[in-house]
Design an enzyme around this catalytic site. Sequence first.
Site, PDB file in Angstrom:
ATOM      1  N   HIS A 237      16.702  -8.509   0.382  1.00  0.00           N
ATOM      2  CA  HIS A 237      17.965  -7.778   0.518  1.00  0.00           C
ATOM      3  C   HIS A 237      18.670  -7.751  -0.834  1.00  0.00           C
ATOM      4  CE1 HIS A 237      20.450 -11.385   0.184  1.00  0.00           C
ATOM      5  NE2 HIS A 237      19.635 -11.985   1.045  1.00  0.00           N
ATOM      6  N   ASP A 364       9.683 -22.374  16.104  1.00  0.00           N
ATOM      7  CA  ASP A 364       9.125 -23.661  15.701  1.00  0.00           C
ATOM      8  C   ASP A 364      10.145 -24.779  15.916  1.00  0.00           C
ATOM      9  OD1 ASP A 364       8.227 -25.907  13.913  1.00  0.00           O
ATOM     10  OD2 ASP A 364       6.621 -24.464  13.523  1.00  0.00           O
ATOM     11  N   SER A 379      16.228 -16.074   2.946  1.00  0.00           N
ATOM     12  CA  SER A 379      15.916 -14.654   2.773  1.00  0.00           C
ATOM     13  C   SER A 379      14.773 -14.480   1.779  1.00  0.00           C
ATOM     14  CB  SER A 379      17.139 -13.902   2.260  1.00  0.00           C
ATOM     15  OG  SER A 379      18.191 -13.969   3.186  1.00  0.00           O
TER      16      SER A 379
END
Length: 428
Positions: A237, A364, A379
Site C-alpha cells: 500500500h 493460525d 503490510s
Amino acid sequence: MNWDVIRKVIGGILLVSFSVIGFLKPVQQYLSIPHNITMFEGQEYTLPLSKPVSTEMANKTNSMTVHNNDHVTTIKGTKHGQEEIIFELAGFPIKKVNVEVLKDFKVIPGGQSIGVKLNSLGVLVVGHHLVEGEHGKISPGETAGIKVGDIITEINGKKIENMSEVASFVQDAGTSGKVLQIGIQRNQKKISTEVSPVKDQKDETYKLGLYIRDSAAGIGTMTFYEPKTKKYGALGHVISDMDTKKPIIVKDGQIVRSTVTSIEKGINGNPGEKLAKFSTDREIIGNIQRNSPFGIFGTLETTLKNGILDKPIPIALSHEVKKGKAKILTVVDGDEVEEYEIEIVSTIPQKFPAVKGMVIKITDPKLLEKTGGIVQGMSGSPIIQDGKLIGAVTHVFVNDPTSGYGVHIEWMLNEAGIDIYEKVDQAG
C-alpha cells in the site's frame, strides 16, 4: 378416448424433453468456459465437462497442447505464445477460446521486516504556526496561500531538497529585506507565490510560519524480489504522510534491515502494531524509486533470505486465486521469518489493477495469540497458496483485527516495472 395412444404421445414428449435437457447441460457448460485463458509455460488448465468434446487449434502455434480424455479437457502451456481453440460438440463448433501462454516466471518471496526511509520530492508542508512579529502574530506562509500538503520545490529559482536549504534562504531574505519566490507542487499543479519572512521577537530569527518535513521513516514487510533484476516490491500500500494523510511524492529513499522488538496486540476498534528498530549497522539493502497505491518499489543491492522459501516460486494471476487455505510469511519476533496459516475468504478475478483484491482471515492460533490478527507493520507479508505467490497483506479491518485485505501479486509486479505479459511476435 384411446388412453394407450395418449400414453405413447406423453412418453414420446418426455423422451424428447429428457434428450434435449441432456444436450443442453453440456452446451451450457461449454458456454460457461471463459473466452480468454492466461497461463504460464509448463502450467496446466483443466476443464471438467459432462460430455466428451473435440477441439481444434486454429493458429497452429505449438504454444500449447490440448488433451480430451473422457470428460476432461486439459490445456498445457508449452512455450510463450497465443492460440485460438475451437470447442466442438457432436461436430458443431460451440465455443471459441483465446489462450495466451506467458513466459515461465518466478520470484523469491520475502517476509522480512524492513526499515523504510523516504525522501520527498522537495520539502513537504505539514502545518502552519504563528510568528510573534513586530506587528503582531502572523503566519507569512499561510498568508501567502501555502497550504498543508503543498511541496516546496523551488526558492528563488533554486531546487530545494531538504529543510536546511529552506532555513538558509529564509534567514538571508529576512536579513536583506527581500521577498522569497516560492515554487510549489500542489497535487499535479505547479504554483508560484511570494513570501516575506517575519522576524520572531522571541528568538530573533526569521520564520515563514510553516511546519515542514523532508523525509519519513517507518517499518513494513518485504513481499518479493525478482532474482535476475533484483527488482522488489514491499508493503502492498502507499506510504502517506502522518500529518497531511496524503501520499508522499518520492524523490528517493532506502530500505534497511529491521528487527521486531515487541508487538502491540490488536483488539476490536484498535489495530495493533509491530514495534521495530532499524538494524544497528544501518546497511542499505535497496533503494526506493516508487511509492504507489500498491506499495514501495525499487532495486535491491543484496540478496535476501527468509530461511523458509529461498528459491524462486511461481506466481498466480488473480483469476487463479481461490477461496480456502493459504499461508503468509512475516516476522513477529526479532528478525526470524515464520509461516502462518490464513484463509482466503473471497477473491476477485480482476482485469484491471485494484488495491483490494482479496479478503483474508488469520486462522493460525500462534499468530492470533501473539498479535490478535493483522497489525501495522505486517503490510507486505507475502501470501502463498498451492506453492505460488498470490499477493500481499495490505489492510486490517478496524472492527475485526483477525481479517483484512490483500492485493493480487500481478499488480505489484506491474508497479515494480516487471512485464509478465511480454508480447510475442506471432510472425516470427
